[in-house]
Structures are given as C-alpha cells and as structure tokens.
Design a protein around this motif. Sequence first.
Motif, PDB file in Angstrom:
ATOM      1  N   UNK B  24       0.808  -1.213   0.000  1.00 35.85           N
ATOM      2  CA  UNK B  24       0.000   0.000   0.000  1.00 35.85           C
ATOM      3  C   UNK B  24       0.849   1.274   0.000  1.00 35.85           C
ATOM      4  N   UNK B  25       2.107   1.133  -0.390  1.00 37.08           N
ATOM      5  CA  UNK B  25       2.873   2.334  -0.702  1.00 37.08           C
ATOM      6  C   UNK B  25       3.879   2.795   0.328  1.00 37.08           C
ATOM      7  N   UNK B  26       4.089   1.998   1.367  1.00 34.66           N
ATOM      8  CA  UNK B  26       4.995   2.470   2.420  1.00 34.66           C
ATOM      9  C   UNK B  26       6.363   1.790   2.373  1.00 34.66           C
ATOM     10  N   UNK B  27       6.651   1.131   1.251  1.00 37.15           N
ATOM     11  CA  UNK B  27       7.939   0.445   1.188  1.00 37.15           C
ATOM     12  C   UNK B  27       9.085   1.423   0.980  1.00 37.15           C
ATOM     13  N   UNK B  28      10.283   0.981   1.407  1.00 34.33           N
ATOM     14  CA  UNK B  28      11.479   1.809   1.266  1.00 34.33           C
ATOM     15  C   UNK B  28      12.210   1.458  -0.021  1.00 34.33           C
ATOM     16  N   UNK B  29      12.108   0.200  -0.436  1.00 39.29           N
ATOM     17  CA  UNK B  29      12.800  -0.212  -1.653  1.00 39.29           C
ATOM     18  C   UNK B  29      11.955  -1.208  -2.429  1.00 39.29           C
ATOM     19  N   UNK B  30      12.138  -1.157  -3.751  1.00 37.95           N
ATOM     20  CA  UNK B  30      11.406  -2.071  -4.620  1.00 37.95           C
ATOM     21  C   UNK B  30      12.403  -2.720  -5.569  1.00 37.95           C
ATOM     22  N   UNK B  31      12.312  -4.023  -5.697  1.00 36.71           N
ATOM     23  CA  UNK B  31      13.197  -4.747  -6.598  1.00 36.71           C
ATOM     24  C   UNK B  31      12.339  -5.429  -7.663  1.00 36.71           C
ATOM     25  N   UNK B 101      22.853 -11.566  -3.984  1.00 37.15           N
ATOM     26  CA  UNK B 101      22.967 -11.463  -2.517  1.00 37.15           C
ATOM     27  C   UNK B 101      23.731 -10.211  -2.124  1.00 37.15           C
ATOM     28  N   UNK B 102      24.799  -9.927  -2.876  1.00 37.93           N
ATOM     29  CA  UNK B 102      25.622  -8.758  -2.577  1.00 37.93           C
ATOM     30  C   UNK B 102      24.834  -7.466  -2.822  1.00 37.93           C
ATOM     31  N   UNK B 103      24.111  -7.428  -3.936  1.00 36.12           N
ATOM     32  CA  UNK B 103      23.311  -6.245  -4.245  1.00 36.12           C
ATOM     33  C   UNK B 103      22.225  -6.056  -3.191  1.00 36.12           C
ATOM     34  N   UNK B 104      21.644  -7.169  -2.756  1.00 37.35           N
ATOM     35  CA  UNK B 104      20.600  -7.075  -1.730  1.00 37.35           C
ATOM     36  C   UNK B 104      21.182  -6.472  -0.456  1.00 37.35           C
ATOM     37  N   UNK B 105      22.325  -6.997  -0.049  1.00 31.40           N
ATOM     38  CA  UNK B 105      22.980  -6.528   1.189  1.00 31.40           C
ATOM     39  C   UNK B 105      23.379  -5.063   1.086  1.00 31.40           C
ATOM     40  N   UNK B 106      24.116  -4.742   0.015  1.00 29.56           N
ATOM     41  CA  UNK B 106      24.755  -3.428  -0.040  1.00 29.56           C
ATOM     42  C   UNK B 106      23.836  -2.323  -0.547  1.00 29.56           C
ATOM     43  N   UNK B 107      23.023  -2.642  -1.546  1.00 29.85           N
ATOM     44  CA  UNK B 107      22.191  -1.589  -2.135  1.00 29.85           C
ATOM     45  C   UNK B 107      20.788  -1.564  -1.518  1.00 29.85           C
ATOM     46  N   UNK B 108      20.122  -2.722  -1.576  1.00 27.12           N
ATOM     47  CA  UNK B 108      18.725  -2.748  -1.111  1.00 27.12           C
ATOM     48  C   UNK B 108      18.663  -2.428   0.390  1.00 27.12           C
TER      49      UNK B 108
END
Lengths: 193, 127
Positions: B24-31, B101-108
């Motif tokens: 419903x729009x309150x997320x901080x990140x979207x993948x 996994x690295x992108x998830x950890x470092x960026x997301x």
Amino acid sequence: MEDLSLHLLDIIENATAAGATLVEIGVFQDSAENELSIKVRDNGRGMERDMLAKVRDPFTTTRTTRRVGLGIPLLEQACHEAQGHLNILSEPGQGTEVTAVFRVNHIDCKPLADIGLTLVTLIAGNPDVDFRYESNIDGEKIIVDTREIKTELDGVDITDPEVLALIRNLFQKRRVNSSRHTAGGRINGEIED
Amino acid sequence: MAKLKIEDLRRIKESKKGTLNLREGVYRAKVTVHMGTCGIAAGARTIMNTLMTAIGENKTDDVILTSSGCAGLCSQEPMMTVEVKDLSPVKYVYLDEEKTKKIFREHVIGGKPVAEYALSMGSETTY
Ligand SMILES: Nc1ncnc2c1ncn2[C@@H]1O[C@H](COP(=O)(O)OP(=O)(O)OP(=O)(O)O)[C@@H](O)[C@H]1O
Ligand SMILES: [Mg+2]
C-alpha cells in the motif's frame, strides 16, 4: 529452457502481460497412459484471429522492446520433441487457453522439475493477480487458490515469506504417514487420499 | 490432496496483525526482476528465489519484490532493477545468486549501489 516448470513460468508471464487477473493452471500426469498435459487459462485480453494464427512463429511478438517472441515457439518445440503437441485457444476480450501435451515417458520429455518455485515466483511477482493451481501427478494431488488464501489472510500480504514457504512446502514430497490426518472445512487439512 | 491449512494461514494473519501492508505504498525499496523468456531462460527464477530467501532470512519488512516483462536487453539477462527511496533506480545485469545477494545486502539494505554489476550508464537501448 531447461525444464517444464520454467516453460510454465514463461507461458504464464504472457498471461499476466496480457492483463489477466485470474490464471488457472492445470498439470496432469498419468505415466501409465504415457501422458502429461499442462494447461494455462487466463482472462487477459486474448488474441485476434490473425495473431493467433501466427503466434507459433518466432517472428511474432507485440513486444516493443524487440522483434521476436520466443516463449510459445520454444514451448511448442519442447512438445514436439516429446511427441506431443501444443493447442492454443483465444478470444479477444475473453482470454487465452494454452494446452501443452507431452508423452511423459519419451526420452526427450523435459522434466517438470520445480513447479512449486514457479508458483511462488508468480505469486511473489504478481501479487494482484489470482492463481488457481491444480495438479494430479500420478494420483498425487495439489490445489492452491490464491483467492482463498487472500480471503483467509484478510489484508496480510500474500507475498509474506511465511505464506510463500507454506505454499512451497505443499510441493515437497510428503513424509510417509505423518501428514495422514483429516480435518474438516474447505481449505483445511492436508488430506491424503 | 495437498492444500494449505486454514489454521496455518490464520496463525500468520494473527502474528502480522497491525503491521502495515507494504504494497500500500509504504515500502522503502522495490526490486523488479525481469521475466521475459530470455530472462527466464537465463535464470531469472533463481534470482527471484534468492531475493525471496534473502527477504525471509533478514526479516526485511520494508522491501517489495515484483516481476516485469523483458527489458529489451536480452543478452544481458538475468536483470533486475533496484529502486531505493531517494536514490535513482539502478539496473543490474548478468546476475547470478552471489551478485544478487551482494546487491541485496549493499544496495537494497545498505543504500549503496554496487557499481560493478550495474548496467553502464548510457548503454541502455530499447531493442
Ligand atoms: N496469454 C496470452 N494472451 C494474450 N496474448 C498472448 C498470450 N500469449 C501470447 N500472446 C501474444 O503472442 C505473442 C508471442 O508470445 P511469445 O511468448 O511467443 O513471445 P513474447 O511474449 O512476445 O516474447 P518472449 O516470450 O520471447 O519474451 C505475444 O507478444 C502476445 O502478443
Ligand atoms: Mg512470452
């Protein structure tokens, strides 16, 4: 495409891309009859007759990002390799039904592989679309209907990791006897038959 | 017949009561994982699975995962787009499980894009 569960994912992506809000999936295998069929029916925008006539041709696509569409031709090829066939019915404004039939004992029939992962991938990636999945693999039956799950969750996101894990678990080979209990109610219970 | 147990769903519903529905729009990140035929053949489902697992393991509650069609860069699949609030979106190409996994950890999670896996700027074409 390595296995049939990936083809299934791909063919259902066509349905969601066509704006389907409900996708019904059937997987039926009867090894004694040497038959496996995979059926996907959607209520998306459907195809016009001339589109339907040429959709098996890889140079047919309504994509704007590239000039070839490969999903259907690759699935048809997989069917033919296993002496099966592909059937497509479609009606503009009504939807599309794709049925892929294989001779399951044919040496070139690709394995079904991880259908559970395909289903949770679809649900996680398209939480607003409803999926009804039903399979009968040599007598072992599974049913998943996201409409029922969403009703029960009452606002909790169906992509919640715990929910997705429950769905995936249905596809793990059952432990002998330990799940042999009966419970009443419609979505109730893992009922062995 | 295998079906979900109603009591399992109710238990999850009870434990999540009062938490916000991210969609419903309150997320901080979207993948977004790209799921055209080319993406799927190149391993996009594994990328989705890696992300679903990472979200589950980290008990991440402010990231949403979604899938979309082909992004037109078929030879660079599998691909995903990461959109973190207040940062520009980044497309990642030639993914595998470790890179994801690295992108998830470092960026997301960490908010720091992983430049070495990103689509180089300006090379983006639509076909
Ligand atoms: N379920 C469907 N509903 C409506 N149209 C469909 C459906 N499936 C396929 N089509 C039409 O047929 C075309 C060809 O489909 P196909 O899967 O072969 O290739 P594609 O989806 O265009 O590209 P690719 O699968 O390679 O990513 C699509 O572009 C679409 O116009
Ligand atoms: Mg396609």
